[in-house]
Design an enzyme around this catalytic site. Structure first.
Site, PDB file in Angstrom:
ATOM      1  N   ASP A 189       2.761  -4.610   8.136  1.00  0.00           N
ATOM      2  CA  ASP A 189       1.552  -3.823   7.927  1.00  0.00           C
ATOM      3  C   ASP A 189       0.366  -4.772   8.111  1.00  0.00           C
ATOM      4  O   ASP A 189       0.046  -5.573   7.236  1.00  0.00           O
ATOM      5  CB  ASP A 189       1.583  -3.222   6.509  1.00  0.00           C
ATOM      6  CG  ASP A 189       0.280  -2.536   6.128  1.00  0.00           C
ATOM      7  OD1 ASP A 189      -0.707  -2.660   6.870  1.00  0.00           O
ATOM      8  OD2 ASP A 189       0.255  -1.899   5.060  1.00  0.00           O
ATOM      9  N   HIS A 234       0.865  -1.179   0.000  1.00  0.00           N
ATOM     10  CA  HIS A 234       0.000   0.000   0.000  1.00  0.00           C
ATOM     11  C   HIS A 234       0.907   1.236   0.000  1.00  0.00           C
ATOM     12  O   HIS A 234       2.006   1.190   0.547  1.00  0.00           O
ATOM     13  CB  HIS A 234      -0.831  -0.054   1.291  1.00  0.00           C
ATOM     14  CG  HIS A 234      -1.941   0.943   1.384  1.00  0.00           C
ATOM     15  ND1 HIS A 234      -1.733   2.256   1.744  1.00  0.00           N
ATOM     16  CD2 HIS A 234      -3.277   0.815   1.182  1.00  0.00           C
ATOM     17  CE1 HIS A 234      -2.900   2.892   1.763  1.00  0.00           C
ATOM     18  NE2 HIS A 234      -3.849   2.042   1.420  1.00  0.00           N
ATOM     19  N   LYS A 294     -10.700  -0.658  10.546  1.00  0.00           N
ATOM     20  CA  LYS A 294     -10.799  -1.861   9.707  1.00  0.00           C
ATOM     21  C   LYS A 294     -11.103  -3.104  10.537  1.00  0.00           C
ATOM     22  O   LYS A 294     -11.187  -4.209  10.013  1.00  0.00           O
ATOM     23  CB  LYS A 294      -9.486  -2.064   8.935  1.00  0.00           C
ATOM     24  CG  LYS A 294      -9.270  -0.999   7.853  1.00  0.00           C
ATOM     25  CD  LYS A 294      -8.064  -1.328   7.011  1.00  0.00           C
ATOM     26  CE  LYS A 294      -7.534  -0.153   6.241  1.00  0.00           C
ATOM     27  NZ  LYS A 294      -8.247   0.151   5.009  1.00  0.00           N
ATOM     28  N   GLN A 306      -4.848  -5.055   6.981  1.00  0.00           N
ATOM     29  CA  GLN A 306      -5.878  -5.956   6.456  1.00  0.00           C
ATOM     30  C   GLN A 306      -5.968  -7.266   7.224  1.00  0.00           C
ATOM     31  O   GLN A 306      -7.022  -7.900   7.233  1.00  0.00           O
ATOM     32  CB  GLN A 306      -5.605  -6.262   4.974  1.00  0.00           C
ATOM     33  CG  GLN A 306      -5.780  -5.075   4.055  1.00  0.00           C
ATOM     34  CD  GLN A 306      -7.211  -4.554   4.017  1.00  0.00           C
ATOM     35  OE1 GLN A 306      -8.164  -5.288   4.268  1.00  0.00           O
ATOM     36  NE2 GLN A 306      -7.376  -3.289   3.719  1.00  0.00           N
TER      37      GLN A 306
HETATM   38  N1  PMP Z   1      -1.979  -0.809   4.533  1.00  0.00           N
HETATM   39  C1  PMP Z   1      -2.950  -1.509   3.954  1.00  0.00           C
HETATM   40  C2  PMP Z   1      -2.664  -2.860   3.433  1.00  0.00           C
HETATM   41  C3  PMP Z   1      -4.228  -0.967   3.856  1.00  0.00           C
HETATM   42  O1  PMP Z   1      -5.208  -1.666   3.283  1.00  0.00           O
HETATM   43  C4  PMP Z   1      -4.470   0.328   4.374  1.00  0.00           C
HETATM   44  C5  PMP Z   1      -5.834   0.975   4.255  1.00  0.00           C
HETATM   45  N2  PMP Z   1      -6.414   0.869   3.003  1.00  0.00           N
HETATM   46  C6  PMP Z   1      -3.422   1.002   4.980  1.00  0.00           C
HETATM   47  C7  PMP Z   1      -2.186   0.404   5.043  1.00  0.00           C
HETATM   48  C8  PMP Z   1      -3.600   2.362   5.561  1.00  0.00           C
HETATM   49  O2  PMP Z   1      -4.484   2.314   6.635  1.00  0.00           O
HETATM   50  P1  PMP Z   1      -5.080   3.644   7.258  1.00  0.00           P
HETATM   51  O3  PMP Z   1      -5.633   4.437   6.111  1.00  0.00           O
HETATM   52  O4  PMP Z   1      -6.142   3.165   8.194  1.00  0.00           O
HETATM   53  O5  PMP Z   1      -3.969   4.352   7.943  1.00  0.00           O
END
Ligand code: PMP
Length: 414
Positions: A208, A131, A234, A211
């Protein structure tokens, strides 16, 4: 607390759905089908009412107050820290830092650990499925420290190629920062093995967990993760609150990320000393309300049980994968052996955004686009995908309805 399994012999999804008021609303005059859970999950009543309870009965600033409300708010805030510790099996409460979410957690490590310990020529390994929030913070610190970012390639199914990872590992690698489960492909990475190999080369591993945390059992000690990040929103909790887990000895060696109240031991006109962990990394008034409430999301997950959740979601994923494979021109992006319940796909000759718009008219919420993984889309030679992501409250009949609507949309667009 009794687990859901002991209360209900079989997974009673209709019973669970009653806990989520939003699932009973109409969108465009249609019953809502919410398949955008990888972006953010819906919240159960216990979470919603805990937020109201906080603001209506014990809202106060924490740690510094001696009055009753401040003590109650502090107690509830710190109780969440302890419940988070248990939830991911960290060994000490000092290792749980509250942040705004995964993004801030990763920025904290990149900025603090990175600026303190990365030297010119050092290497940072990321996978090809990261991400943006697990890429950009590393690019920023790499530029500052004259370090290099290298990418671990993936195969066409969307799995990290472990032999290529082995080849990239060397004494130069100081950080491996990698997603546990991909938001774009659904892939669950063999994270324990990845960590083990990185440690053999003396590298620190950041996981990370944005998910993975709502779907998989998380045991940071078993994984031997050095850092682990996730977001409250999430995992059926509120927005604006997240967690950074870090091993105590690493956090102790790191300089503060931000300066302000709470993170100090003592301040003079000449300078400051830092507070003890975890407060060293929690400058200013934190997001008290949402931290207090986060434990209700964790309790909700624990009550149903991660094994039950996983079984249910896997069934939905398998069912949806079979059904969608019958539609001509549909290509699933992300066919790893180990997946969380994410079904991403393209449709030949049809733009993903058009599908998203037509499905929305039918009350179906999916996500379309690059999912904050532009380099990954480039890797597949596509601009974006359609992504349906399933949660503990989704049903097979919703999948059936989605398939009908998808058929209809494709017929209209072709
Ligand atoms: N890493 C992954 C794999 C994600 O799916 C997300 C959110 N889409 C994030 C990081 C970032 O999370 P947040 O926007 O809650 O900080």
């Amino acid at each position: 607390m009794e687990t859901y399994r002991t209360i209900h012999s079989s997974y009673d999804v209709e019973h669970i759905r009653k806990d989520f008021p939003i699932l009973h609303t109409k969108v465009n005059n249609k019953s809502l089908v919410y398949f955008d859970n990888a972006a953010s999950t819906q919240k159960p009543l216990s979470v919603i009412s805990a937020l109201q309870e906080y603001y209506t009965t014990f809202n106060a600033n924490i740690h510094r107050g001696i009055h009753t409300l401040a003590e109650r708010a502090t107690h509830e805030f710190e109780t969440t820290r302890e419940e988070v510790r248990k939830f991911i099996n960290a060994s000490a409460r000092e290792e749980i830092i509250f942040t705004r979410g995964t993004t801030e957690s990763i920025n904290l490590v990149a900025s603090s650990w990175g600026r303190a310990f990365l030297k010119p020529g050092d290497e940072i390994l990321l996978s090809a499925m990261e991400h943006h929030s697990n890429m950009v913070p590393w690019f920023i610190v790499a530029r500052q420290q004259h370090a290099n970012v290298k990418i671990i390639p993936i195969n066409q199914q969307g799995e990290v190629i472990l032999e290529e990872y082995e080849k990239l590992l060397s004494e130069k690698v100081k950080i491996v920062s990698i997603v546990h489960a991909s938001n774009s492909l659904g892939t669950v990475n063999p994270i324990k093995k990845i960590i083990e190999r990185a440690h053999q080369h003396g590298a620190v591993v950041v996981v990370d967990g944005a998910q993975s945390t709502s779907h998989l059992h998380i045991d940071v000690q078993h994984l031997d993760a050095d850092f682990f990040a996730f977001s409250g929103h999430k995992i059926y909790g509120p927005t604006g609150i997240g967690v950074l887990y870090g091993k105590k000895h690493l956090l102790e060696a790191m300089p503060p990320y931000q300066g302000g109240g709470e993170m100090i031991g003592e301040v003079t006109y000449q300078g400051f000393t830092t507070n003890e962990l975890p407060y060293k990394f929690e400058a200013g008034t934190p997001n008290i309300a949402d931290a207090v409430v986060l434990k209700h999301a964790i309790r909700y997950i624990n009550t149903i049980g991660k094994d039950n959740i996983q079984r249910h979601e896997n069934e939905l994923l398998q069912y949806a994968t079979e059904k969608i494979s019958e539609i001509s021109g549909v290509k699933i992006i992300g066919q790893a052996k180990e997946k969380i319940s994410i079904l991403a796909f393209t449709v030949e000759g049809v733009h993903h955004q058009d599908i998203g718009i037509l499905l929305d008219k039918e009350g179906i919420a999916i996500r379309t686009g690059h999912h904050c993984t532009q380099p990954l889309m480039q890797r597949y030679g596509i601009a974006g995908t359609n992504r349906a992501s399933f949660a503990l409250y989704n049903t097979k009949s919703e999948v059936d309805y989605f398939m009908q609507a998808l058929h209809k949309a494709i017929r209209m667009l072709r």
